[in-house]
Design a protein around this motif. Structure first.
Motif, mmCIF file in Angstrom:
data_model
loop_
_atom_site.group_PDB
_atom_site.id
_atom_site.type_symbol
_atom_site.label_atom_id
_atom_site.label_comp_id
_atom_site.label_asym_id
_atom_site.label_seq_id
_atom_site.Cartn_x
_atom_site.Cartn_y
_atom_site.Cartn_z
ATOM 1 N N GLU B 69 0.900 -1.157 0.106
ATOM 2 C CA GLU B 69 0.012 -0.006 -0.216
ATOM 3 C C GLU B 69 0.801 1.212 0.192
ATOM 4 O OE1 GLU B 69 -3.612 -0.108 0.284
ATOM 5 O OE2 GLU B 69 -3.528 -2.169 -0.071
ATOM 6 N N TYR C 52 -4.917 -4.609 0.760
ATOM 7 C CA TYR C 52 -5.714 -5.239 -0.396
ATOM 8 C C TYR C 52 -4.608 -6.306 -1.271
ATOM 9 C CZ TYR C 52 -8.524 -5.313 -4.649
ATOM 10 O OH TYR C 52 -8.975 -5.899 -5.460
ATOM 11 N N HIS C 57 -7.846 -10.083 -4.953
ATOM 12 C CA HIS C 57 -8.633 -8.781 -5.060
ATOM 13 C C HIS C 57 -9.603 -8.765 -3.850
ATOM 14 C CE1 HIS C 57 -8.529 -8.068 -9.715
ATOM 15 N NE2 HIS C 57 -7.149 -7.903 -9.308
ATOM 16 N N LYS C 58 -9.081 -8.839 -2.661
ATOM 17 C CA LYS C 58 -9.947 -8.833 -1.292
ATOM 18 C C LYS C 58 -9.100 -8.212 -0.436
ATOM 19 C CE LYS C 58 -12.326 -13.286 -1.826
ATOM 20 N NZ LYS C 58 -12.500 -14.607 -1.466
ATOM 21 N N TYR C 59 -9.684 -7.280 0.305
ATOM 22 C CA TYR C 59 -8.940 -6.897 1.447
ATOM 23 C C TYR C 59 -8.819 -7.584 2.699
ATOM 24 C CZ TYR C 59 -9.258 -1.771 -0.213
ATOM 25 O OH TYR C 59 -8.927 -0.675 -1.124
ATOM 26 N N HIS C 103 -4.645 0.777 4.425
ATOM 27 C CA HIS C 103 -6.136 1.258 4.218
ATOM 28 C C HIS C 103 -6.734 1.235 5.429
ATOM 29 C CE1 HIS C 103 -9.377 1.665 1.418
ATOM 30 N NE2 HIS C 103 -10.023 0.867 2.218
ATOM 31 N N LEU C 135 -10.820 -2.897 -7.798
ATOM 32 C CA LEU C 135 -11.190 -1.862 -6.950
ATOM 33 C C LEU C 135 -11.975 -0.804 -7.302
ATOM 34 C CD1 LEU C 135 -7.462 -0.868 -6.185
ATOM 35 C CD2 LEU C 135 -9.060 -1.857 -4.583
#
Lengths: 142, 142, 142
Positions: B69, C52, C57-59, C103, C135
């Protein structure tokens, strides 16, 4: 919530070997304002940062006794006891890429630093003791 | 200290797989300015960051070979050798929540990135070699 | 690239024990804008942050179950599904000066927090699903 017109922004190259917190304060003093926001990047020869203990309501200071990149130093300027007061937090990058950070206190020596500052024109915010946190916070009477 | 009017700010979605440092430079080039301030958040596929050795006056680069990130990427735009020059520092968050950071260099690949930029209208700052630090700093003749 | 006039900036003291992400959203709601940029510093009693995963494609969320300084919390405000949407990344400083970050998600409890916010006047950016990253990104149709 306090609303402001942004005055002329300014950039400043802070002095080599200067104290970071003091130098930010002096830059705002030269600009003639006690309200503002800033972000700085650069490097320091050594740093002193603090962590606020939320239980005993005391700042615990600790040194970073080595050169470090200023990854980010963000904060604001308001008034405390009639004087300009700088509240800054800093993130430092060490030579192995790991990071340290905390509340910036005096004792941080600049190697090189570039300051972006936004003076704010409007109501002067003053800090006073908040009993809940033990911190000198912006007055809630607004 | 240099004073500026803030031009129109702009936001930009930087390109997937683009180079972060180059993409910030290109965004300012499209906006037609060589002076400014910015902050970006987002994520990178991999990064390359550097630490400036204050003794030997050399940047030591090291890769962050994993997705991260962009916790914060802050910096400024001025002029070096007649060209627009982006100076950026970055703080990265890894998958375990630990962080890395340094001076941003080319080789950092964008996954997604949102840029907030403030073009500055006024005197063009130029960088030149500072003998004390070995860095190309904003000229002190102001 | 979207260009904006900066409206009146505002400062806000966010509420003790409030949720950090929700409080930032509410501050912008009170200011009557769905476009903006902000930076905050302060401290939290505990935090919840996310990373992320660029592959699945998942948090992936994880807690920081201890008091921490907010070294920097930067982000922007735009629109998602007709509602104001805050996108924020945070860097935290722990009591030993080490840092964590990611995040920002709901579940982060404010100890004290000072917000600097820049409402932006101009085209309303809306987020929509980007297939490449998974996203909800600013629309590229500009």
């Amino acid at each position: 919530m306090w609303h402001y017109n942004s005055g002329k922004t300014f950039l400043d190259r802070l002095p080599h070997d200067g104290d970071l917190l003091v130098s930010i304060k002096e830059a705002f003093q030269r600009s003639g304002t006690k309200m503002g926001f800033f972000v700085a990047i650069g490097a320091v020869k050594q740093a002193k940062i603090a962590f606020y203990n939320q239980d005993d309501h005391k700042y615990h200071e600790f040194p970073v006794d080595e050169p470090a990149e200023i990854l980010n130093c963000s904060g604001n300027v308001s008034e405390l006891d009639g004087e300009i007061f700088v509240h800054a937090h800093i993130t430092l990058g060490l030579k192995d890429g790991t990071t340290r950070g905390g509340h910036l206190v005096e004792g941080t020596k600049i190697f090189a630093c570039e300051l972006f500052a936004v003076p704010l024109e409007g109501e002067q915010i003053k800090r006073s003791l908040d009993d809940v946190t033990g911190l000198k916070l912006w007055q809630a009477g607004r």
